[in-house]
Design a protein around this motif. Structure first.
Motif: not given
Length: 656
Positions: A180-182, A171-173, A221-222, A216-217
């Motif tokens: 940006i939190v992965g 998930l990306i927030y 952009g995480a 990948q995260l």
């Protein structure tokens, strides 16, 4: 009044300092993580007998209290993003998990209402099988009540129902402050090992999966990468030490509660307890200049671990939802027991003491009670003697706590009794693991005892076995020749830990009056043993890895049988562990209020499992080998001297 005149160079430096300070402040992006794990269907505070809604009480935990605290923290942090996560094992443990068998999904439904951002799965999500988990999640999905479930290392068959649930790999927030939190998540190797009903689902290597997800995260952009793990602290430490790029691990599985995170290889590791007893809170700041995550609870003054007790009022909306589930559970229990029980709060016994399970790797009073219930109630139902009963600590979910307040002193209710052994279900789709009846010969019983020494030392307290009908002495220092063979990463068992074993031949009024006899180590006699269908699943597996500990499940005639044929039934109904404990308790002598009284023998330990420390395992082998070396050396020396004498040229005789 004097006027301050600054030289141009000084003015430039001052402006530069102000500009730098402002930039430094702007480079810290703040956010808060709230965390629970191993909730185990603990919707209400426990022990339930101590719970007084709306009043001060001694019961701890409960989702309605957590809901209040989460709302309070979110209100206080109005300008700071707040994320709420769980590390799995949200089901199993209390009778509320039985509602799953009644086509309900109470745990994640409540967590979704509380605003959890994501969870992962643990081993107990498979208590009702992999298809049961799929049904659980798909039911919530169809209702629009499914919060994001993340499992990065899940490998599922294409035709399995779990593929329809929407489980995510990551998930990306993007938070409102631009951070940006992965998120990725892992089920650990040890957790999967105790999930026999997870098949045909498989789980890939944690470290390899983590590296792939981190890469990948980062491409997505995480800035901050968080791992939700259900693996235990040992595997979490290995993950942090072996895989770079994880800023925070939120872990679970072994029911630890940290007052503050550990740090390993620049990774924060936090475990926030179990049974909704605690809420972890990490106030964090991401430094965009250094690209490092900072823990700032010391600056905000927030505790890193909140205790959930009656000092926190219950959120009315959440409490009402839970009360509805409670009514449905009462109805379900009544239908399962043909009306014998109709209220989970029903008082079923009284005791002057509690039966705790608070010390690992040792006999416990609650373990003695549970295994006695299994053995004695199976004996009654089958109409024949049962020699032994065994149960693992991992499925004895806690102690049996008697009421501690003035209004309920010594009382035990059905919910707290059943919670000790509420896990699983049987082929009849009714709650609780069924008991199985099987036979092992004397040699195999000793193998079982060796196994009881080996597995806990390798994999932890959940594998430690409690016994009824048997007492034995063992030396854990004699379990392995080598605990771990270098390069092979395998143990070298010695099979010499069991010093002695005895069989109960007559149960006395008290433990002091019990009569035991030495258990023969031979294969000429078979002994009747009772355990759970779940635990028995592992017994034949042992021989495939350790042939010297091979166990064959047999019937009374000594013929090999399947576990399904070993299930104890009466009139087609399976005997469950929790039912055995309830029946056993009802057999005790009663007080003036017609309540069964738990006997004094369960106040203290009986010495069924005795640990000793004897001579070093390598002592005699070293003495023997040293003696042989000395003998060989002496022999070689003598042989060499004799050879030299024979090879020396003979001197000629003197002639006068």
């Amino acid at each position: 009044m004097k006027t301050l005149h600054l030289k141009p160079a000084c003015l430039y430096l001052l402006l530069l300092l102000v500009s730098f300070t402002g930039t430094a402040d702007a480079e810290l992006q703040h956010f808060t993580i709230l965390h629970t794990s191993d909730e185990h269907s603990s919707l209400l505070p426990i022990p339930l007998v101590d719970y007084l809604p709306g009043e001060a009480d001694l019961a701890t935990g409960g989702f309605a209290r957590i809901a209040t605290l989460v709302k309070k923290i979110r209100t206080e942090k109005d300008n700071t993003p707040v994320l709420v996560f769980s590390s799995g094992d949200f089901i199993g443990g209390t009778p509320f998990s039985w509602l799953i068998l009644n086509n309900l999904s109470p745990e994640l439904s409540i967590m979704q209402d509380l605003g959890y951002n994501a969870t992962t799965i643990g081993n107990h999500e498979f208590d009702y099988g992999s298809n049961g988990l799929a049904d659980y999640l798909n039911r919530l999905k169809s209702q629009g009540k499914l919060l994001p479930v993340v499992v990065s290392n899940l490998r599922e068959p294409e035709d399995h129902a779990i593929t329809q649930t929407g489980i995510k790999k990551s998930l990306i927030y993007e938070l409102k402050n631009g951070l940006i939190v992965g998120i990725f998540a892992l089920l650990g190797h040890g957790a999967y090992r105790v999930s026999p009903d997870a098949k045909p689902l498989q789980f890939t290597d944690q470290h390899q999966t983590a590296r792939q997800q981190i890469a990948q995260l980062k491409r997505d952009g995480a800035n901050v990468i968080i791992a939700l793990t259900h693996a235990g602290i040992a595997e979490d430490r290995e993950l942090a030490g072996s895989v770079a790029g994880i800023h925070l691990i939120l872990g679970g599985h072994d029911h630890l509660q940290f007052s503050e995170p550990e740090v390993a290889n620049n990774t924060l590791i936090m475990h926030s307890g179990y049974y909704t007893q605690n809420l972890g809170q990490l106030d964090l700041a991401w430094d965009t200049t250094t690209q490092k995550l900072k823990l700032i609870n010391s600056q905000t003054g927030a505790p890193m671990l909140h205790k959930i007790d009656s000092s926190i009022s219950e959120d009315p909306q959440t409490a009402a939802i839970i009360e509805n589930y409670r009514r449905q559970l009462n109805d379900f229990v009544a239908s399962c027991t043909a009306g014998e029980f109709s209220d989970i709060s029903q008082i079923v016994a009284i005791s002057e003491f509690s039966l705790p399970r608070d010390q690992p790797f040792c006999e416990s009073t609650v373990g003695n009670f549970v295994t006695d219930a299994m053995r004695i109630e199976s004996e009654k139902l089958l109409g024949e003697k049962v020699d032994f009963a065994i149960q693992a600590n991992g499925v004895i979910r806690g102690g049996l706590i008697a009421g501690r307040a003035q209004h309920n002193t010594g009382k035990i209710n059905l919910f707290d009794l059943a919670s000790v052994s509420a896990m699983g279900n049987g082929s009849d789709n009714l709650p609780g693991y069924p008991l199985v009846s099987l036979y092992l010969n004397g040699v195999e019983i000793y193998r079982l005892l060796e196994l009881a020494s080996i597995l806990p030392q390798l994999w932890g307290d959940i594998y430690f076995l409690q016994f009824s009908g048997l007492r034995y002495t063992y030396d854990p220092g004699r379990t392995f020749w080598i605990r771990q063979i270098p390069w092979l990463n395998l143990p070298w068992p010695a099979y010499r830990s069991v010093i002695s074993a005895e069989r109960l031949v007559k149960r006395g009024e008290t433990a002091d009056n019990d009569v035991y006899e030495t258990l023969a180590r031979d294969n000429s006699r078979h002994y009747h043993l009772v355990t759970t269908r779940y635990l028995a699943t592992y017994l034949p597996m042992v021989g495939t890895r350790l042939p010297k500990l091979k166990l064959v499940i047999k019937n009374k005639q000594g013929n090999e049988i399947s576990l399904d044929n070993a299930i104890i039934r009466k009139n087609g109904r399976e005997l469950k562990v929790w039912e055995a404990t309830a029946r056993f308790m009802s057999s005790f002598a009663r007080n003036t209020e017609d309540l069964p009284v738990i006997p004094e023998r369960y106040r203290v330990l009986e010495g069924r499992i005795r640990l000793v420390q004897g001579a070093w395992l390598w002592f005699w082998p070293l003495i023997t080998s040293s003696t042989l070396l000395v003998i060989l050396a002496v022999s070689a020396t003598r042989a060499l001297r004799n050879r030299k004498k024979k090879a020396a040229p003979r001197q000629p005789d003197n002639i006068d």
